[in-house]
Scaffold this motif. Structure first.
Motif, PDB file in Angstrom:
ATOM      1  N   SER A 170      13.083   3.011   9.262  1.00 10.22           N
ATOM      2  CA  SER A 170      13.542   3.053  10.473  1.00 10.22           C
ATOM      3  C   SER A 170      14.613   4.120  10.651  1.00 10.22           C
ATOM      4  N   ASP A 171      15.149   4.680  10.016  1.00 10.15           N
ATOM      5  CA  ASP A 171      16.236   5.746   9.863  1.00 10.15           C
ATOM      6  C   ASP A 171      15.220   7.056  10.201  1.00 10.15           C
ATOM      7  N   LEU A 172      14.162   7.172   9.391  1.00  4.61           N
ATOM      8  CA  LEU A 172      13.316   8.277   9.682  1.00  4.61           C
ATOM      9  C   LEU A 172      12.247   8.154  10.690  1.00  4.61           C
ATOM     10  N   GLU A 173      12.140   6.823  10.998  1.00 10.04           N
ATOM     11  CA  GLU A 173      11.412   6.454  12.143  1.00 10.04           C
ATOM     12  C   GLU A 173      10.039   6.789  11.851  1.00 10.04           C
ATOM     13  N   VAL A 174       9.468   6.302  10.662  1.00  6.87           N
ATOM     14  CA  VAL A 174       8.128   6.728  10.088  1.00  6.87           C
ATOM     15  C   VAL A 174       7.680   5.459   9.424  1.00  6.87           C
ATOM     16  N   SER A 175       6.189   5.675   9.256  1.00 11.54           N
ATOM     17  CA  SER A 175       5.674   4.620   8.281  1.00 11.54           C
ATOM     18  C   SER A 175       4.120   5.090   7.728  1.00 11.54           C
ATOM     19  N   PHE A 176       3.824   4.796   6.617  1.00  3.99           N
ATOM     20  CA  PHE A 176       2.522   4.947   6.039  1.00  3.99           C
ATOM     21  C   PHE A 176       2.113   3.924   5.024  1.00  3.99           C
ATOM     22  N   GLU A 177       0.850   4.032   4.930  1.00  6.16           N
ATOM     23  CA  GLU A 177       0.436   2.832   3.978  1.00  6.16           C
ATOM     24  C   GLU A 177       0.122   3.460   2.406  1.00  6.16           C
ATOM     25  N   TYR A 178       0.195   2.663   1.370  1.00  2.00           N
ATOM     26  CA  TYR A 178       0.186   3.206   0.194  1.00  2.00           C
ATOM     27  C   TYR A 178      -0.247   1.950  -0.828  1.00  2.00           C
ATOM     28  N   PRO A 179      -0.920   2.214  -1.889  1.00  2.00           N
ATOM     29  CA  PRO A 179      -1.439   1.314  -2.820  1.00  2.00           C
ATOM     30  C   PRO A 179      -0.363  -0.082  -3.306  1.00  2.00           C
ATOM     31  N   THR A 180      -0.970  -1.115  -3.308  1.00  2.00           N
ATOM     32  CA  THR A 180      -0.099  -2.034  -4.177  1.00  2.00           C
ATOM     33  C   THR A 180       0.175  -1.673  -5.611  1.00  2.00           C
TER      34      THR A 180
END
Length: 204
Positions: free
Chosen positions: A45-55
């Motif tokens: 939330s500080d960088l205001e980003v998200s992405f998916e990565y493998p479990t």
């Protein structure tokens, strides 16, 4: 020239930009449904980003930005309030970077060329945010990015390792997604990298 990460995943990076007539069109990163089912979502939330990565992979935030020496000769670590890089590797991998997300602050909202020039020292070492040979494109989510091939100093042997990089600039920050390509190969590494870039987005 070299690129140095300000983190525990720091790696000197030698520019390996290919001439215009040698660089083929960069691959458009697209999600792969079978491989990416039930992946985790990294959110900051500080960088205001998200992405998916493998479990089966880990995403580690790095905050170290430098080391100072006090008058007594004692080393003092300096840390950032937000991550300066995110190291993404398969669980159990201990032999160097695989996929890195490198975050560079851009408080003046300079162009990539201007910011790169400002941060490059007299020795020529800098973040390599800009290259005239980089290809402009859009990610699967419509985010503008620049793609380029590169090489990094592997510390030998091998001394030189190939890599590829996407650079995305927004909200007074620059995000560099770098994929380090090892000769031994890591299963599904290219698909993982493409999907991370494809699912990267800014939080609303």
């Amino acid at each position: 020239c070299q690129q140095t990460l300000g983190s525990s995943a720091a790696t000197d990076c030698k520019s390996g930009f290919y001439p215009e007539n040698q660089l083929t069109s960069p691959p458009q990163p697209t999600p792969t449904a079978d491989l990416t089912a039930n992946w985790k979502t990294y959110t900051n939330s500080d960088l205001e980003v998200s992405f998916e990565y493998p479990t089966s992979w880990t995403a580690t935030e790095n905050f170290l930005i430098g080391i100072d020496i006090d008058p007594s000769g004692k080393k003092i670590n300096r840390y950032s309030k937000t991550p300066v890089s995110i190291t993404i590797v398969p669980q159990g991998h201990t032999s160097g970077s695989v996929i890195d997300v490198i975050i560079t602050e851009n408080p003046k909202n300079l162009s990539l060329k201007e910011l790169d020039e400002e941060l490059t020292g007299p020795s020529g070492m800098g973040p390599q945010l800009y290259s005239p040979e980089a290809k402009s494109l859009q990610t699967e989510l419509g985010i503008s990015a620049y793609y380029q091939k590169c090489t990094i100093d592997g510390g030998g042997p091998p001394e030189i390792i190939d890599c590829e990089q996407y650079t995305i600039s927004s909200k007074q920050k620059v995000f560099q997604f770098r994929n380090v390509i090892y000769a031994s190969g890591i299963p599904d590494q290219q698909k993982v990298f493409d999907h991370i870039v494809s699912t990267f987005k800014f939080l609303e």
